[in-house]
Motif scaffolding. Sequence first.
Motif, mmCIF file in Angstrom:
data_model
loop_
_atom_site.group_PDB
_atom_site.id
_atom_site.type_symbol
_atom_site.label_atom_id
_atom_site.label_comp_id
_atom_site.label_asym_id
_atom_site.label_seq_id
_atom_site.Cartn_x
_atom_site.Cartn_y
_atom_site.Cartn_z
ATOM 1 N N SER A 183 0.832 -1.213 0.000
ATOM 2 C CA SER A 183 0.000 0.000 0.000
ATOM 3 C C SER A 183 0.859 1.253 0.000
ATOM 4 O O SER A 183 0.502 2.256 -0.634
ATOM 5 C CB SER A 183 -0.957 -0.010 1.196
ATOM 6 O OG SER A 183 -0.251 -0.149 2.416
ATOM 7 N N LEU A 187 0.802 4.075 -2.951
ATOM 8 C CA LEU A 187 0.687 5.518 -2.708
ATOM 9 C C LEU A 187 1.775 6.266 -3.465
ATOM 10 O O LEU A 187 1.531 7.320 -4.055
ATOM 11 C CB LEU A 187 0.778 5.810 -1.208
ATOM 12 C CG LEU A 187 -0.471 5.540 -0.371
ATOM 13 C CD1 LEU A 187 -0.141 5.545 1.113
ATOM 14 C CD2 LEU A 187 -1.552 6.586 -0.676
ATOM 15 N N LYS A 190 0.958 6.379 -7.031
ATOM 16 C CA LYS A 190 -0.355 7.000 -7.234
ATOM 17 C C LYS A 190 -1.264 6.070 -8.025
ATOM 18 O O LYS A 190 -1.933 6.447 -8.989
ATOM 19 C CB LYS A 190 -0.256 8.352 -7.923
ATOM 20 C CG LYS A 190 -1.488 9.229 -7.628
ATOM 21 C CD LYS A 190 -1.346 10.643 -8.132
ATOM 22 C CE LYS A 190 -2.552 11.448 -7.686
ATOM 23 N NZ LYS A 190 -2.515 12.836 -8.202
ATOM 24 N N ASP A 194 -6.006 7.188 -3.057
ATOM 25 C CA ASP A 194 -5.065 7.463 -1.973
ATOM 26 C C ASP A 194 -5.652 7.179 -0.591
ATOM 27 O O ASP A 194 -4.965 6.649 0.289
ATOM 28 C CB ASP A 194 -4.608 8.930 -2.022
ATOM 29 C CG ASP A 194 -3.531 9.163 -3.077
ATOM 30 O OD1 ASP A 194 -2.976 8.165 -3.579
ATOM 31 O OD2 ASP A 194 -3.242 10.334 -3.380
ATOM 32 N N LEU A 198 -4.138 4.590 1.966
ATOM 33 C CA LEU A 198 -3.707 5.077 3.280
ATOM 34 C C LEU A 198 -4.377 4.272 4.384
ATOM 35 O O LEU A 198 -3.730 3.898 5.378
ATOM 36 C CB LEU A 198 -4.041 6.558 3.432
ATOM 37 C CG LEU A 198 -3.700 7.179 4.790
ATOM 38 C CD1 LEU A 198 -2.182 7.177 5.027
ATOM 39 C CD2 LEU A 198 -4.245 8.602 4.896
ATOM 40 N N LEU A 229 4.224 10.860 4.171
ATOM 41 C CA LEU A 229 2.889 10.633 3.626
ATOM 42 C C LEU A 229 1.998 11.865 3.749
ATOM 43 O O LEU A 229 1.069 12.046 2.958
ATOM 44 C CB LEU A 229 2.223 9.460 4.346
ATOM 45 C CG LEU A 229 2.798 8.065 4.081
ATOM 46 C CD1 LEU A 229 2.181 7.056 5.046
ATOM 47 C CD2 LEU A 229 2.543 7.643 2.643
ATOM 48 N N ARG A 423 5.647 13.089 -3.157
ATOM 49 C CA ARG A 423 5.210 11.747 -3.547
ATOM 50 C C ARG A 423 6.343 11.002 -4.248
ATOM 51 O O ARG A 423 6.583 9.821 -3.997
ATOM 52 C CB ARG A 423 3.981 11.812 -4.456
ATOM 53 C CG ARG A 423 3.351 10.433 -4.694
ATOM 54 C CD ARG A 423 2.245 10.492 -5.727
ATOM 55 N NE ARG A 423 1.099 11.248 -5.293
ATOM 56 C CZ ARG A 423 0.044 10.730 -4.657
ATOM 57 N NH1 ARG A 423 0.008 9.446 -4.359
ATOM 58 N NH2 ARG A 423 -0.976 11.499 -4.330
#
Length: 491
Positions: A183, A187, A190, A194, A198, A229, A423
Amino acid sequence: MMFSSVMRMLPRYLSPAAFAAAGVLLITAAALFLQPYIGMADNGDFFRILYSNGLYFNDPNYNSQYLGFFVKNYGIFQYYNENGATLFSSQSLFIKVAIFFNQIFHDSQNFDIRYQAWMYLILYVAAVYLLVEAITWKMSKKAGYLVAAIAIFILGDTGYTAYFNSFYSESIVLIMTVFMFASGLLLYRKKYNDYVMLSLFIVSAIALTTSKQQNAPVGIIIAVLGFFLIYIRKKRTYRIVTLLSLIIMLGVGVGTYVLIPKEFVNINKYHAMTRGVLLDSTNPEKTLESFGIDKQYAMLNGSLYYDPYASVDVDSELLEKSFYSKYGFGSIFTYYAAHPDQAGKMLNQAAHDGFTIRPKAMGNYEQSSGKPFGAQTVFFSGYSLLKDALSPKTFGFIILWMLIVVGLYMPSFVSAMRTWRWRVALRLPLIMMMILMGLSGIFVSIIGAGDADLSKHEFLFTLTFDLVSLLTVGDLLGKRLWSNEAVEADE
């Protein structure tokens, strides 16, 4: 010809992620649910989680099968269960769900552990799918299927999956670590929503941290490195939700440590001294005196808490007052810091056991299979056997591995941070999070329990080593180790 035909047909029906998930599903199902069934023998730890969750040992010959044979059937309490929880663990939730399905589809009085294994396997296959999907995202089909095959070879190994047919918390550690890393990478890529990713990251991190008391530092590590994050999206709502989630993670880590039962604290402290500090000391008497402990306790050097003919009552008030109360995590850490040679020996011992996925002490077969006491399977165990045989057994190798991995990913991280693309910069912090989690498994094991049952205590390290190495190989095959992958503008 046949291989090339299969490779041409695969993209039509299965993505690399689906191929990896299907491979792990078929291999593990064959190992766990076809005779002779593969599982893990009890080393004496099952009672900690069994009775408080409404199960009990109903095999009259159970004691004779410790360490040697896997047992798949247990009794279910029908009326009053006087046994309270001996420890707080997320594992209890999964056991209760497995009992629920067992009572619906099998028997209300007898629990077949394979219902638990099926539940774990379904979760694990989903985790493997997400992980391979994250690693192979926008990768060429050829490279993607190669990564998927490597993932099957590593994550389908029975050294990992045999835990599903047991009551060891390593099953939860395995599944939730893969979910969390997957996960986090999704993230970073992308890929998918999201907020969903999360949520999966935080839930799996909480389940991982609370699966066993040894993982208390994991929650703290995730909370700290999860800072990155917060900034991958510009929306204030997302940032507030992420910050609150990380604060909860920090609290979970601290709470997991605080809730460790005193009984287990004393067991670990005993081993930390007798199987750790004293073990390689050139003068055990002097070492004890440095902690303010009477030197006569040097006779405990090398002993185990569970020794049947101990020279002292390990649960006595005397030992509590004159032994256990004299030292703790901090004082042992300080001692090792002041004695680097001794610390180095312990770290090398940890490294020696840190690449063993399946402890050698526990057998994998039922007694009815006719296999010898303690026999272990070699079915789809190629990776675990190679890893155990070929990995350098020194802590220096672990440091070298860390430096290489961080060095490979550092250029892209620096480039991303220069332009404040949070990111894109997330990949290295995720990798560092995994590495530090693995190292915490080593350090907590040494400082908290010496070399007692070291290979099992280091399960988190061997798992994070494999996951980080898999990602590195995947990025190498995808030719994106040093590149910053394009992502859409953050919202």
